[in-house]
Scaffold this active site. Structure first.
Site, PDB file in Angstrom:
ATOM      1  N   CYS A   1       2.852  13.169  -7.511  1.00 24.37           N
ATOM      2  CA  CYS A   1       2.173  14.109  -8.176  1.00 24.37           C
ATOM      3  C   CYS A   1       0.549  13.586  -8.359  1.00 24.37           C
ATOM      4  O   CYS A   1       0.480  12.427  -8.572  1.00 24.37           O
ATOM      5  CB  CYS A   1       2.872  14.412  -9.456  1.00 24.37           C
ATOM      6  SG  CYS A   1       1.368  15.228 -10.495  1.00 24.37           S
TER       7      CYS A   1
ATOM      8  N   HIS B   1       0.919  -1.082   0.302  1.00 22.55           N
ATOM      9  CA  HIS B   1       0.053   0.083   0.072  1.00 22.55           C
ATOM     10  C   HIS B   1       0.892   1.318  -0.068  1.00 22.55           C
ATOM     11  O   HIS B   1       0.416   2.340   0.421  1.00 22.55           O
ATOM     12  CB  HIS B   1      -0.970  -0.026   1.202  1.00 22.55           C
ATOM     13  CG  HIS B   1      -1.969  -0.997   1.296  1.00 22.55           C
ATOM     14  ND1 HIS B   1      -2.627  -1.873   2.377  1.00 22.55           N
ATOM     15  CD2 HIS B   1      -2.585  -1.895   0.150  1.00 22.55           C
ATOM     16  CE1 HIS B   1      -3.285  -2.542   1.937  1.00 22.55           C
ATOM     17  NE2 HIS B   1      -3.463  -2.620   0.769  1.00 22.55           N
TER      18      HIS B   1
ATOM     19  N   GLY C   1      -0.997  -9.776  12.127  1.00 22.30           N
ATOM     20  CA  GLY C   1      -1.476  -8.504  12.778  1.00 22.30           C
ATOM     21  C   GLY C   1      -2.230  -7.707  11.525  1.00 22.30           C
ATOM     22  O   GLY C   1      -2.211  -6.662  11.397  1.00 22.30           O
TER      23      GLY C   1
END
Ligand code: BV8
Ligand code: ZN
Length: 243
Positions: A126, A118, A186
């Site tokens: 940009c 991610h 987790g």
């Protein structure tokens, strides 16, 4: 206690794949993604803020949220769970570490070749995507401008509704399909496509293990579940594997 079968499979494993989520950074003091947002941010839903629409609507607000999180993460230290995963890399022939976290703590603990599924909270890109490969290294305003086209810069993370970077996606899917042991550490296994990696591994014949003090939507699909904190279980695993 850790199942003997896991230790046997890890000792024989050619390739181990680990997927981590916010829970592995919880013991470093970084709130998990779904913890109630603290203080100022209590009234915002991360699912709302971590979207291109929110940024389009109010870039200042979204930037303030990310700056607050960057501040939090920069004060955090890797914990025993991060360090155990860094050690695991030298105890097995091949380790693929895929993280959903954007905090960079695995790298600070010494893990190499981390796949940031991610993205990373400390990189700027940009927003108009004039040059996707170029990181915007300016941080001089609340909403920094892209030096190439003047559009607002944005944090280099993947927002909801955005595609996972191609290289990270392909490498992670390939590792899940190829590995002998898959550890999911987790994560609430809610966010896709990351949450699909465990199923790919399971269907490809890997031994799959969930490390999480709480049950998740996918607990039933794992070979075994270890119901404790990552910073407790992972060092124990390394201790047994190394001796
Ligand atoms: C995509 C970066 C398509 C940003 C994140 C409707 C509209 C739009 C999209 C969708 C939709 N419905 C479904 C989708 C798909 C969506 C999705 O899955 N939504 C979910 C909510 C249903 N996915 C996407 O949008 C993805 N992209 O599908 O694009 C596409 C394809 C091609 C081209 C264009 C488009 C992109 C998703 C990425 C979102 N970005 N983060 C930022 O951080 O600001 S996700 C965010 O959630 C974090 O990365 C986090 O890692 C991730 C998952 O959360 P967890 O890590 O699991 O954390 P959580 O708090 O949930 O759980 C913590 C766990 O730890 C708990 O289980 C707890 O028990 C445990 N724990 C606690 N303490 C410990 C512990 N475990 C061990 N030890 C401890 N001590
Ligand atoms: Zn630009």
């Amino acid at each position: 206690m850790l199942p003997e079968s896991l230790l046997v499979r890890l000792r024989d494993a050619r390739h181990v794949c680990v997927l981590t989520g916010a829970g592995v950074s919880a013991e470093s003091g970084v709130p998990t993604f779904r913890d109630a947002q603290q203080g100022l941010w209590a009234q915002y839903d991360p699912m709302e803020l971590a979207t291109p629409e929110a940024f389009q609507r109010d870039p200042e607000l979204v930037w303030r949220w990310y700056r607050w999180r960057r501040e939090l993460v920069s004060k955090a230290e890797p914990n025993a769970g991060h360090r155990a995963l860094a050690e695991l890399q030298d105890l097995v022939p091949r380790l693929t570490l895929v993280t959903q976290n954007v905090d960079g703590l695995h790298q600070r603990a010494g893990s190499r070749d981390v796949i940031e599924f991610h993205g990373n909270i400390f990189s700027n890109r940009c927003f108009a995507r004039c040059n996707d490969d170029r990181l915007v290294d300016r941080d001089d305003a609340t909403v920094p401008a892209c030096p190439d086209c003047g559009a607002p810069a944005r944090p280099g993370v993947v927002w909801f509704g955005e595609g996972i970077p191609e290289v990270a996606l392909n490498a992670s899917f390939a590792a899940a399909a190829d590995c002998d042991v898959f550890l999911s550490v987790g994560t609430s296994s809610i966010v896709y496509p990351a949450a699909g990696l465990g199923t790919i591994a399971h269907e490809s014949g890997a031994m799959t293990v969930e490390v999480n003090p709480n049950p998740t939507e996918q607990s039933g699909g794992f070979t075994s579940t270890l119901r404790d904190n990552a910073a407790v279980i992972l060092p124990k695993l390394i201790e047994l594997l190394a001796h």
